[in-house]
Design an enzyme around this catalytic site. Structure first.
Site, PDB file in Angstrom:
ATOM      1  N   LEU A 162       0.849  -1.453   0.003  1.00  0.00           N
ATOM      2  CA  LEU A 162       0.083  -0.064   0.031  1.00  0.00           C
ATOM      3  C   LEU A 162       0.754   1.325   0.125  1.00  0.00           C
ATOM      4  O   LEU A 162       0.295   2.318  -0.256  1.00  0.00           O
ATOM      5  CB  LEU A 162      -0.779  -0.025   1.171  1.00  0.00           C
ATOM      6  CG  LEU A 162      -1.941  -0.941   1.171  1.00  0.00           C
ATOM      7  CD1 LEU A 162      -2.592  -1.222   2.762  1.00  0.00           C
ATOM      8  CD2 LEU A 162      -3.030  -0.996   0.132  1.00  0.00           C
ATOM      9  N   GLU A 212       4.117  12.886   9.820  1.00  0.00           N
ATOM     10  CA  GLU A 212       4.527  11.180  10.106  1.00  0.00           C
ATOM     11  C   GLU A 212       5.119  10.962  11.304  1.00  0.00           C
ATOM     12  O   GLU A 212       5.463   9.918  11.632  1.00  0.00           O
ATOM     13  CB  GLU A 212       5.657  10.846   8.936  1.00  0.00           C
ATOM     14  CG  GLU A 212       4.957  11.196   7.565  1.00  0.00           C
ATOM     15  CD  GLU A 212       4.283   9.974   7.173  1.00  0.00           C
ATOM     16  OE1 GLU A 212       4.211   8.857   7.232  1.00  0.00           O
ATOM     17  OE2 GLU A 212       2.877  10.578   6.685  1.00  0.00           O
ATOM     18  N   ARG A 215       6.653  13.125   2.664  1.00  0.00           N
ATOM     19  CA  ARG A 215       5.407  12.959   3.393  1.00  0.00           C
ATOM     20  C   ARG A 215       5.347  13.887   4.522  1.00  0.00           C
ATOM     21  O   ARG A 215       4.463  14.082   5.010  1.00  0.00           O
ATOM     22  CB  ARG A 215       5.429  11.492   3.793  1.00  0.00           C
ATOM     23  CG  ARG A 215       5.766  10.388   2.921  1.00  0.00           C
ATOM     24  CD  ARG A 215       5.459   9.078   3.442  1.00  0.00           C
ATOM     25  NE  ARG A 215       5.650   7.962   2.593  1.00  0.00           N
ATOM     26  CZ  ARG A 215       5.569   6.822   3.138  1.00  0.00           C
ATOM     27  NH1 ARG A 215       4.935   6.245   4.340  1.00  0.00           N
ATOM     28  NH2 ARG A 215       5.606   5.851   2.002  1.00  0.00           N
ATOM     29  N   HIS A 253      11.184   7.975   5.123  1.00  0.00           N
ATOM     30  CA  HIS A 253      11.006   8.673   6.159  1.00  0.00           C
ATOM     31  C   HIS A 253      12.473   9.051   6.433  1.00  0.00           C
ATOM     32  O   HIS A 253      13.488   8.247   6.233  1.00  0.00           O
ATOM     33  CB  HIS A 253      10.386   7.868   7.304  1.00  0.00           C
ATOM     34  CG  HIS A 253       9.189   7.798   7.246  1.00  0.00           C
ATOM     35  ND1 HIS A 253       8.341   6.704   7.773  1.00  0.00           N
ATOM     36  CD2 HIS A 253       8.035   8.652   7.190  1.00  0.00           C
ATOM     37  CE1 HIS A 253       6.953   6.754   7.351  1.00  0.00           C
ATOM     38  NE2 HIS A 253       6.756   8.083   7.260  1.00  0.00           N
ATOM     39  N   CYS A 287      11.269   1.549  13.198  1.00  0.00           N
ATOM     40  CA  CYS A 287       9.939   1.691  12.990  1.00  0.00           C
ATOM     41  C   CYS A 287       8.896   0.955  14.082  1.00  0.00           C
ATOM     42  O   CYS A 287       7.832   1.569  14.250  1.00  0.00           O
ATOM     43  CB  CYS A 287       9.440   0.879  11.524  1.00  0.00           C
ATOM     44  SG  CYS A 287       9.853   1.819  10.013  1.00  0.00           S
TER      45      CYS A 287
END
Length: 448
Positions: free
Chosen positions: A21, A174, A214, A250, A371
């Site tokens: 995604l 984010e 982002r 990121h 993460c």
């Protein structure tokens, strides 16, 4: 008073699947639609939490989200019973069902931005849930994230919670994936480092051409205001647009910091020398000694970094002042990355040890050790005010392992997401989890 950096790791959810995604996340897209193993994914994450706890680090756990998100599908026009909503979505708009089943909340580095009490104007720990506006499947997370964080950090004397920023492109946020804090001691004032990919309103800043940036500068500035941070305690830096276009979605895919140390790739930032000088100057004003470790592109390419997640590692402070680096197994499998790490740890520098963990299930979906954790600096009083149910202990590890073994499937494909039974399994599991973690009612099915 003693202070700690507590790592709250995301517990992988029962619908962990490879939906592909996340455009711009190379690992996520390259493994799209393969069968996943939710049980193995959750157990791998728990094994890392247990290992860090046993090494003496403060460790917590952050609960996953309810998936599939039937309420999100209803907002998009699907109606009927929950089973009918899922059936109709599978038939008419399978990509939307896949998005509603995403277990991406496991990557809690994106859950929020956290500023410790030593940095904030009112002396409380401030938390702002990230809106994750760039991706639909992540943008639906923040309401539940806010409730879960509120149940974990409930004492208003010590914790201040802020709603996610406006859900528009100009304020794409984010969370801690683009935020690092430098300090001499966790309980002392530090310098908060905000990295952005683009500016929404100032075209002087270059933007990537292939993949989206982002995090906006404006979102970072808004969080600074909400948290009451001092100007002299904040540094902004722009991520190199060229590395974003190479899959560095990121900042925590190309740099990691802790204490007084920044570990980063040579190509990570724009205006690197100016940024390093500002970090050194501002940290010195609060008694710190900023130090940086630059990984040259001649030793590790950006592609190496993206494929191995070298920088999506955890940089942890040892009691003797040395640093420990927690890396995924993929670093060991990459010849250049592993050779660099061996050279780094044998040089007698700041980073003295590397520990390797098998996080294949998470890595294949695009997230590594960094993460999976949200860092929260807390003093002893604040740590005592945290909901004790979410602090990792040997008994809690045992309970969560048994819970995963009881409720999780060991194989999940895209077609399985259309099974209404999966929703019932997820809700049953999460209802039990809220009792284990003492969270109360935080999920929509428990509230409505």
């Amino acid at each position: 008073m003693k202070s700690y950096e507590v790592n709250f790791d995301g517990l992988v959810g029962p619908t962990h699947n490879y939906g592909g995604l996340s455009y711009g996340n190379v690992a996520s897209q390259s493994n799209s639609q393969q069968s996943s193993n939710p049980k193995e994914a959750a157990l791998q994450g728990l094994a890392k939490m247990k290992a860090l706890m046993e090494m003496g680090f403060q460790q917590g756990v952050l609960a996953p989200q309810e998936r599939p998100d039937v309420a999100a599908l209803r907002r998009l026009g699907f109606s009927g019973t929950d089973a009918q909503v899922i059936e109709r979505a599978a038939k008419e708009a399978m990509p939307l069902l896949v998005a509603s089943c995403s277990a991406s909340s496991m990557w809690v580095a994106n859950a929020a931005t956290v500023s410790p009490s030593a940095d904030t104007a009112d002396g409380r720990v401030h938390l702002t849930a990230a809106n994750l506006n760039c991706k639909y499947h992540r943008s639906i997370e923040h309401p539940t994230t806010s409730r879960v964080l509120g149940a974990m950090f409930a004492n208003q004397q010590h914790f201040a919670h802020h709603a996610a920023l406006p859900a528009v492109a100009q304020f794409g946020d984010e969370g801690a994936a683009n935020h690092t804090r430098f300090c001499r001691e966790y309980g002392e004032a530090g310098v908060e480092f905000f990295v952005f990919g683009r500016s929404a309103f100032d075209n002087r800043f270059p933007a990537p051409q292939k993949y989206p940036a982002r995090q906006t500068l404006e979102a970072s500035q808004a969080v600074v205001r909400l948290h009451g941070l001092r100007e002299e305690g904040v540094v902004y830096a722009q991520q190199n647009p060229n590395v974003i276009d190479q899959g560095v979605f990121h900042n925590d895919v190309i740099a990691v910091g802790n204490g007084e140390v920044l570990f980063y790739h040579e190509d990570a930032f724009l205006e690197t020398d100016q940024m390093l000088a500002e970090l050194q100057s501002k940290l010195a004003k609060v008694g710190g000694n900023f130090q940086s470790v630059c990984v040259p592109r001649s030793a590790v390419t950006v592609d190496d970094a993206v494929r191995s997640y070298l920088f999506n590692s955890q940089l942890l402070s040892r009691p003797d002042g040395s640093m420990l680096l927690i890396v995924p197994q993929e670093c060991q499998a990459n010849e250049r990355v592993w050779a660099y790490l061996q050279s780094l740890t044998s040089s007698g520098g700041l980073i003295r040890e590397v520990k390797v963990f098998d996080l294949k299930q998470s890595m294949q979906n695009g997230g590594g050790p960094a993460c999976l954790r949200l860092r929260v600096a807390l003093n002893e009083t604040e740590l005592a005010a945290v909901n004790p149910g979410v602090i990792m202990t040997p008994p809690l590890y045992g309970s969560l392992t048994a819970w995963v073994e009881k409720h999780y499937r060991d194989r999940l494909s895209e077609t399985d997401l259309a099974d209404p039974q999966l929703l019932l399994e997820c809700r049953t599991a999460l209802d039990e989890l809220t009792q284990i973690l003492k969270l109360g009612a935080v999920y929509p099915f428990q509230i409505n």
